[in-house]
Design an enzyme around this catalytic site. Structure first.
Site, PDB file in Angstrom:
ATOM      1  N   ASP A 139      13.681  27.945   6.140  1.00 18.16           N
ATOM      2  CA  ASP A 139      14.861  28.351   6.897  1.00 18.16           C
ATOM      3  C   ASP A 139      14.726  29.833   7.236  1.00 18.16           C
ATOM      4  OD1 ASP A 139      16.018  25.842   6.764  1.00 18.16           O
ATOM      5  OD2 ASP A 139      17.148  26.295   4.942  1.00 18.16           O
ATOM      6  N   ASP A 161      17.617  21.911  11.701  1.00 16.43           N
ATOM      7  CA  ASP A 161      19.009  21.804  11.270  1.00 16.43           C
ATOM      8  C   ASP A 161      19.953  21.843  12.467  1.00 16.43           C
ATOM      9  OD1 ASP A 161      18.125  21.773   8.655  1.00 16.43           O
ATOM     10  OD2 ASP A 161      18.440  23.925   8.346  1.00 16.43           O
TER      11      ASP A 161
END
Length: 232
Positions: free
Chosen positions: A139, A156
């Site tokens: 991330d 995401d």
């Protein structure tokens, strides 16, 4: 608006059979684009930004900072990596199976977003450290840092956008096969059944007394009385 036989037409009729191949092709293209963006962006941030100070792209709005996420999207459930890997595999299989009925353009885009995002994060879980099928997802996007919103990635974002679109399409009655179920159709069929429980009106049938006809036995009795008066 009605068809020749009086059948109500919905807001969107069934799509032509040839549309299925084009819709599946669109799904594959969308999924491929999302997957490529996700994997390329992760490769670049790991190569150039990991173990470095966060990079401010837009002050107060967008910062790039690399973290390894063992949980689901937005760092949820960090201690359940293997569980989320199984869930991601299940989602991918479900989308592929659903695509066999796909004839809707909006649903092709929606499923493409979901598939691309799911495969993107699944790739991390399978191939990244610390172990196969237990890998940590990369991330790196931090939006509005002051709000402490969880760090996320391209996959995401695609999953969230696909989920929102799926809810919207279901709410508006758009079906995977390209048809659309409207509230008017549902309420109209219910009103017809309530107005005519026996189904006589829909079949064009009326009781004999309503048509002014005399039952068979009564007609025979009337004929006998007429003959008696004639003989008399």
């Amino acid at each position: 608006m009605q068809a020749a036989g009086g059948t109500p037409l919905s807001g969107a009729g069934p799509a032509r059979p040839g549309n299925r191949a084009r819709r599946i092709a669109l799904l594959v293209v969308v999924a491929t684009v999302i997957y490529a963006l996700d994997q390329v962006s992760k490769f670049l941030v790991v190569k150039f930004l990991e173990h470095e100070e966060p990079l401010t792209v837009v002050p107060g709005a967008l910062v790039l900072t690399v973290i390894r996420n063992a949980g689901a999207a937005f760092s949820i459930g960090t201690g359940m990596t293997i569980v989320f890997t199984v869930i991601a595999l299940t989602v991918v299989v479900a989308i592929v199976r659903t695509a066999r009925q796909l004839r809707s353009l909006p649903w092709a885009i929606t499923l493409g977003l979901l598939l691309g995002g799911a495969v993107g994060n699944l790739t991390d879980r399978i191939f990244r450290s610390p172990a196969p099928f237990q890998g940590h997802v990369v991330d790196f996007i931090q939006a509005f840092p002051v709000t402490r919103f969880p760090v996320f990635n391209v996959a995401d974002s695609a999953i969230v956008c696909g989920g929102v679109l799926a809810v919207f399409l279901a709410w508006r009655g758009y079906q995977i096969d390209g048809t659309r179920q409207t509230e008017e159709e549902t309420s109209g069929s219910g009103a017809e059944q309530a107005a005519d429980p026996a189904g006589n009106e829909s079949r064009g049938e009326m009781p004999e007394h309503a048509r002014g006809e005399v039952p068979g036995q009564t007609r025979e009795q009337a004929g006998d009385r007429s003959r008696e008066r004639a003989d008399g």
